[in-house]
Design a protein around this motif. Structure first.
Motif, PDB file in Angstrom:
ATOM      1  N   ARG A  24       0.834  -1.212   0.000  1.00  0.00           N
ATOM      2  CA  ARG A  24       0.000   0.000   0.000  1.00  0.00           C
ATOM      3  C   ARG A  24       0.869   1.263   0.000  1.00  0.00           C
ATOM      4  O   ARG A  24       0.606   2.219  -0.744  1.00  0.00           O
ATOM      5  N   CYS A  25       1.908   1.260   0.820  1.00  0.00           N
ATOM      6  CA  CYS A  25       2.805   2.413   0.893  1.00  0.00           C
ATOM      7  C   CYS A  25       3.513   2.649  -0.444  1.00  0.00           C
ATOM      8  O   CYS A  25       3.616   3.784  -0.919  1.00  0.00           O
ATOM      9  N   LEU A  26       3.975   1.588  -1.059  1.00  0.00           N
ATOM     10  CA  LEU A  26       4.668   1.710  -2.339  1.00  0.00           C
ATOM     11  C   LEU A  26       3.719   2.177  -3.443  1.00  0.00           C
ATOM     12  O   LEU A  26       4.055   3.061  -4.239  1.00  0.00           O
ATOM     13  N   ARG A  27       2.524   1.603  -3.477  1.00  0.00           N
ATOM     14  CA  ARG A  27       1.557   1.981  -4.523  1.00  0.00           C
ATOM     15  C   ARG A  27       1.182   3.457  -4.415  1.00  0.00           C
ATOM     16  O   ARG A  27       0.925   4.116  -5.426  1.00  0.00           O
ATOM     17  N   ASN A  28       1.161   3.974  -3.212  1.00  0.00           N
ATOM     18  CA  ASN A  28       0.771   5.366  -3.015  1.00  0.00           C
ATOM     19  C   ASN A  28       1.893   6.360  -3.296  1.00  0.00           C
ATOM     20  O   ASN A  28       1.629   7.555  -3.422  1.00  0.00           O
ATOM     21  N   ASN A  29       3.142   5.862  -3.394  1.00  0.00           N
ATOM     22  CA  ASN A  29       4.264   6.804  -3.423  1.00  0.00           C
ATOM     23  C   ASN A  29       5.332   6.555  -4.475  1.00  0.00           C
ATOM     24  O   ASN A  29       6.192   7.414  -4.673  1.00  0.00           O
ATOM     25  N   VAL A  30       5.314   5.406  -5.141  1.00  0.00           N
ATOM     26  CA  VAL A  30       6.363   5.089  -6.115  1.00  0.00           C
ATOM     27  C   VAL A  30       5.799   5.136  -7.535  1.00  0.00           C
ATOM     28  O   VAL A  30       4.822   4.446  -7.834  1.00  0.00           O
ATOM     29  N   PRO A  31       6.383   5.948  -8.406  1.00  0.00           N
ATOM     30  CA  PRO A  31       5.885   6.043  -9.781  1.00  0.00           C
ATOM     31  C   PRO A  31       5.893   4.692 -10.501  1.00  0.00           C
ATOM     32  O   PRO A  31       6.801   3.874 -10.277  1.00  0.00           O
ATOM     33  N   VAL A  32       4.910   4.481 -11.345  1.00  0.00           N
ATOM     34  CA  VAL A  32       4.801   3.190 -12.043  1.00  0.00           C
ATOM     35  C   VAL A  32       5.919   2.994 -13.050  1.00  0.00           C
ATOM     36  O   VAL A  32       6.187   1.870 -13.475  1.00  0.00           O
ATOM     37  N   THR A  33       6.597   4.073 -13.437  1.00  0.00           N
ATOM     38  CA  THR A  33       7.670   3.953 -14.430  1.00  0.00           C
ATOM     39  C   THR A  33       8.961   3.382 -13.859  1.00  0.00           C
ATOM     40  O   THR A  33       9.855   3.008 -14.613  1.00  0.00           O
ATOM     41  N   VAL A  34       9.079   3.318 -12.519  1.00  0.00           N
ATOM     42  CA  VAL A  34      10.249   2.660 -11.922  1.00  0.00           C
ATOM     43  C   VAL A  34      10.185   1.177 -12.303  1.00  0.00           C
ATOM     44  O   VAL A  34       9.168   0.516 -12.065  1.00  0.00           O
ATOM     45  N   PRO A  35      11.242   0.617 -12.923  1.00  0.00           N
ATOM     46  CA  PRO A  35      11.148  -0.769 -13.400  1.00  0.00           C
ATOM     47  C   PRO A  35      11.146  -1.826 -12.312  1.00  0.00           C
ATOM     48  O   PRO A  35      10.577  -2.900 -12.499  1.00  0.00           O
ATOM     49  N   GLY A  36      11.775  -1.534 -11.176  1.00  0.00           N
ATOM     50  CA  GLY A  36      11.864  -2.595 -10.170  1.00  0.00           C
ATOM     51  C   GLY A  36      12.107  -2.083  -8.771  1.00  0.00           C
ATOM     52  O   GLY A  36      12.684  -1.005  -8.559  1.00  0.00           O
TER      53      GLY A  36
END
Length: 346
Positions: free
Chosen positions: A246-258
């Protein structure tokens, strides 16, 4: 567009290939020596070299490890037969990486907080490491949790350094691993960890944007959202997985590959179980590849068994191979606790 644009994209994708993770073996000389001292192993360059050779020559390591983060001393070393470690990795199909920060120092004016140093001369060091064969780098920021910390001062100082490092890496041909580690030390709850991790990621990506870091050419190496190790109530594996995603989905852009998690002081089994549960319960919600970049949670059984005695190397390598196999399985949601009991010849 960077001179290295296509190479950076290809390297980042290869680092988080399905079923593989990144081995962190970039302990500084001082950290490695402390671990040796606990086991009574001589703290010499030759013993450190032997231990690094033990790791990098483990049979079938590349089956589950896409690349390894090396320390400056290690990237310059060779096997006993004279083969440079970088060539050993390249011939096995693993990507050489390099730790480029110079460690965390006290942050002036912020008691109990650290800032990571090493930006001075970084461009030249990256150029040298690229020529030596490195294709990605790592910089670690440490964020402690206590009653009145982290401060915004600490978060911004560390995020700015991470962003400057990442921009310099991309300009020099290395994929930056951006590692903002929220420490497990303390009595804080998982909710407090979530709050701090979220704010940390917000400021890190704000600084990355300001410094024109290209998100599709970097890897994020975060800590999981987890209870402090001395917290009276320890969150379940499922709760850690849910709150981390949940924390990552709210704060990490989807364009980051990994995203390659650090283990951060978790036990070997717990770190593997958390990664597996993230995949089995929330993998379909993650737009990025999710894997591991563990150090002690992979190395410790092998180090304990080797104990500085080279007669123990074959079984120490089996123990290392076993842990990377289990984490490789966890990185695609195929780990079970029964796998922990598989025989490894000990």
């Amino acid at each position: 567009m960077s001179t290295y644009a296509q190479e950076l994209i290809a390297t980042a994708a290869a680092m988080v290939a399905p079923g593989k993770g990144i081995l962190a073996m970039d302990e500084s000389k001082a950290t490695c020596d402390r671990r040796f001292e606990k086991l009574g192993i001589p703290t010499t360059e030759e013993r450190r070299r032997t231990y690094r050779e033990l790791i990098l020559t483990t049979p079938d390591l590349a089956k589950y490890i896409s690349g390894a983060i090396l320390f400056d001393e290690t990237i310059r070393q060779s096997t006993q037969a004279g083969i440079p470690f970088v060539r050993v990795m390249q011939e096995a199909g693993m990507i050489p990486g390099i730790k480029v920060d110079l460690g965390a120092q006290d942050l002036a004016g912020c008691e109990g907080e650290k800032v990571t140093e090493g930006l001075d001369g970084l461009r030249d060091r990256i150029a040298e490491y690229y020529q030596m064969g490195a294709r990605f780098a790592k910089w670690r920021a440490v964020i402690a949790i206590d009653t009145n910390i982290p401060s915004e001062t600490c978060l911004v100082a560390n995020a700015h350094a991470l962003a400057r490092y990442a921009a310099i890496c991309q300009a020099g041909g290395l994929v930056p691993m951006v590692e903002p580690e929220v420490l497990i030390d303390g009595e804080h709850s998982i909710d407090r960890c979530y709050e701090v991790t979220e704010r940390t990621l917000q400021i890190v990506f704000e600084q990355l944007r300001l410094n024109r870091v290209e998100f599709d050419k970097m890897i994020l190496k975060p800590s999981m959202v987890i209870s402090g190790e001395n917290c009276r109530i320890q969150a379940s594996v499922e709760q850690v997985a849910e709150m981390t995603v949940r924390c990552l989905r709210n704060n990490v852009p989807v364009t980051v590959p990994g995203i390659a998690f650090l283990s951060g002081g978790q036990s070997n089994e717990r770190a593997t179980a958390h990664l597996n549960t993230i995949h089995t319960q929330f993998g379909s919600q993650c737009p990025w590849a999710i894997t591991f970049s563990y150090a002690r949670a992979i190395q410790q059984p092998a180090l304990d068994y080797w104990h500085g005695d080279d007669a123990n190397i074959p079984i120490a390598q089996q123990l290392l191979s076993h842990r990377v196999k289990l984490n490789g399985a966890a990185s695609i949601g195929q780990y079970t606790s029964e796998m922990e009991r598989e025989s490894v010849g000990v």
